[in-house]
Motif scaffolding. Structure first.
Motif, PDB file in Angstrom:
ATOM      1  N   TYR A 197      -2.268  -0.637 -11.385  1.00 42.13           N
ATOM      2  CA  TYR A 197      -2.984  -1.346 -10.325  1.00 42.13           C
ATOM      3  C   TYR A 197      -3.340  -2.769 -10.765  1.00 42.13           C
ATOM      4  CZ  TYR A 197      -6.848  -2.429  -7.100  1.00 42.13           C
ATOM      5  OH  TYR A 197      -7.673  -3.032  -6.190  1.00 42.13           O
ATOM      6  N   ASN A 209       0.819  -1.213   0.000  1.00 43.02           N
ATOM      7  CA  ASN A 209       0.000   0.000   0.000  1.00 43.02           C
ATOM      8  C   ASN A 209       0.851   1.259   0.000  1.00 43.02           C
ATOM      9  OD1 ASN A 209      -2.611  -1.033  -0.168  1.00 43.02           O
ATOM     10  ND2 ASN A 209      -2.732  -1.428   2.028  1.00 43.02           N
ATOM     11  N   ARG A 232      -7.291  -3.964   2.611  1.00 36.84           N
ATOM     12  CA  ARG A 232      -7.656  -2.683   2.009  1.00 36.84           C
ATOM     13  C   ARG A 232      -6.592  -2.195   1.021  1.00 36.84           C
ATOM     14  NH1 ARG A 232     -10.128   0.632   7.252  1.00 36.84           N
ATOM     15  NH2 ARG A 232     -11.735  -0.921   7.764  1.00 36.84           N
ATOM     16  N   GLU A 242      -4.836  -0.382  -1.717  1.00 33.92           N
ATOM     17  CA  GLU A 242      -5.069   0.976  -2.214  1.00 33.92           C
ATOM     18  C   GLU A 242      -5.493   0.950  -3.671  1.00 33.92           C
ATOM     19  OE1 GLU A 242      -4.847   3.980  -0.858  1.00 33.92           O
ATOM     20  OE2 GLU A 242      -4.089   3.516   1.143  1.00 33.92           O
ATOM     21  N   ARG A 295       0.528   4.030  -2.871  1.00 42.15           N
ATOM     22  CA  ARG A 295       0.262   5.438  -2.548  1.00 42.15           C
ATOM     23  C   ARG A 295       1.333   6.343  -3.162  1.00 42.15           C
ATOM     24  NH1 ARG A 295      -1.415   3.331   2.495  1.00 42.15           N
ATOM     25  NH2 ARG A 295       0.698   3.597   3.350  1.00 42.15           N
TER      26      ARG A 295
END
Length: 434
Positions: free
Chosen positions: A383, A360, A416, A418, A364
């Motif tokens: 991604y 992550n 979670r 990103e 980011r």
């Protein structure tokens, strides 16, 4: 701390008031308290130099170590240690040489860098963005976007300097420094770092006649000083005044883009810039230097130029307005995907919570740099391949396959992962509601 900031502020104010003033007794600022203050700026996780002393070890007796360092500097017994060479892969398959100084040399270089910035930040022109306080690649991209959109530019000269950091002429650089610095002890330190031997990966020691190591703390500001006089000042005072149309320069380190209103002025600059750089023993990279037609008034299909990892091309907004579109360079995108795949391979056995925390963080960082308006498709491509590589290498943690796609998607939701986002738009919206 206030005293140090006051001293630097005084230097900056004097440099701003008098553009020809030569500073004396700068080495006197390199005190124990000043270097301990500079210690906070160092990256403590960076690789160690030839002495294999890392920041954690040096910090155990920081005051004593710094006191001994200052004693050697004042007693003229200081010697720069060898610079450890390390190579990292480039997008074109070649290797980029980095120089890693010893931690003690890094600390002293930080002090010199801070002082030089106090002087030269008053001299550097607005067209320079690389390696400067409070200036970033994003600022350069915004500036070039605004300028090309609002101006009457029709031709672009995109350029790159061949082996810039390896070919900086030491004598020319020191002559440039002498225009602002009249302190033999201070410039003597810089000379020692320029002349410091380089320990190659095969154990061979090279004593360079030119260049300043990429990776050295003081190298970026020295590089900016070199190109400030060699390129920026020349363009501002010897190229622009003689142009009949608009002319513009944007430089980030050794990468620069120039825009011109008229073709003949763009071609003339293309011919002149090579001669100008040759005068300071630099050479253009021919494969990365070209002149092209690039106009918002008369667009050509598939015409674009690259700068700082982005492709710039003219297009239409959803409202039919001509806009400058930016997307991730295809070469940079492929390299980012390949680097991420290699990282997944090397870290697939890491604890799952740590692994996804690092993933992550990488995502980011990627979105924060490339997350400009209109670039969502490139973010989504990165991604997509990031997920593919994670799925591939997490299934190779053991002999038995660990996840199918359903289980992997559950894992991504748990940690979670990103998702792509346009950071530039988020910032604009946040400003609107503050």
């Amino acid at each position: 701390m206030k005293i140090r900031q006051t001293s630097l502020r005084g230097i900056a104010d004097k440099a701003a008031r008098n553009k020809t003033y030569r500073f004396r007794s700068l080495a006197r600022l390199l005190t124990v308290s000043f270097l301990i203050w500079c210690w906070s700026f160092l990256n403590k996780n960076a690789a160690s130099g030839v002495d294999k002393v890392n920041a954690k070890e040096y910090e155990v007796n920081l005051n004593t170590n710094v006191e001994k360092l200052i004693e050697r500097v004042k007693g003229k017994r200081y010697k720069a240690k060898l610079v450890r060479r390390q190579y990292i892969p480039k997008a074109n398959g070649k290797l980029r040489p980095l120089g890693i100084p010893a931690i003690e040399d890094k600390l002293l270089q930080t002090g010199v860098k801070v002082i030089l910035e106090a002087i030269y930040e008053q001299d550097f022109l607005p067209c320079s963005y690389g390696y400067r306080p409070n200036r970033s690649a994003m600022d350069a991209i915004k500036d070039i976007s605004k300028t090309l959109t609002q101006g009457r530019y029709n031709f672009i000269v995109e350029a790159d300097i061949k082996g810039f950091f390896d070919n900086i002429d030491h004598n020319i650089l020191l002559d440039m420094l002498s225009l602002r610095v009249d302190d033999k002890v201070f410039t003597g330190l810089i000379r020692k770092w320029l002349k410091a031997g380089i320990l190659e990966t095969d154990g061979k020691v090279i004593h360079p006649d030119t260049g300043t190591p990429q990776g050295g703390i003081v190298s970026p500001v020295l590089a900016n000083i070199y190109l400030h006089y060699a390129l920026d000042m020349w363009f501002e005072y010897e190229v622009k005044p003689y142009c009949h149309g608009q002319a513009y320069l944007c430089r980030y380190a050794d990468d620069f883009v120039c825009a011109f209103q008229y073709e003949w002025e763009a071609k003339r600059f293309y011919e002149m810039v090579g001669q100008r750089l040759a005068a300071v023993n630099l050479q253009l990279a021919e494969d990365k230097t070209r002149t092209l037609f690039f106009s918002r008034f008369q667009k050509k299909d598939k015409t674009y130029f690259e700068f700082l990892g982005f492709e710039f091309r003219w297009g239409k907004s959803r409202f039919g307005k001509t806009i400058l579109k930016k997307r991730t360079s295809r070469k940079k995108l492929r390299k980012s995907i390949a680097d991420f795949a290699l990282w997944c391979k090397e870290n697939r056995h890491t604890k799952m919570s740590t692994l996804f925390n690092d993933v992550n963080s990488k995502l980011r960082g990627y979105y924060n740099y490339y997350g400009l308006c209109g670039n969502y498709d490139s973010l989504n491509t990165f991604y997509y391949f990031a997920k593919q590589n994670l799925f591939k290498w997490l299934n190779r943690r053991s002999q038995k396959k660990s996840y199918n796609w359903r289980g992997f998607n559950d894992l991504m939701r748990q940690f979670r992962l990103e998702r792509p986002r346009i950071v530039e738009r988020t910032k604009q919206l946040s400003l609107r509601f503050t």
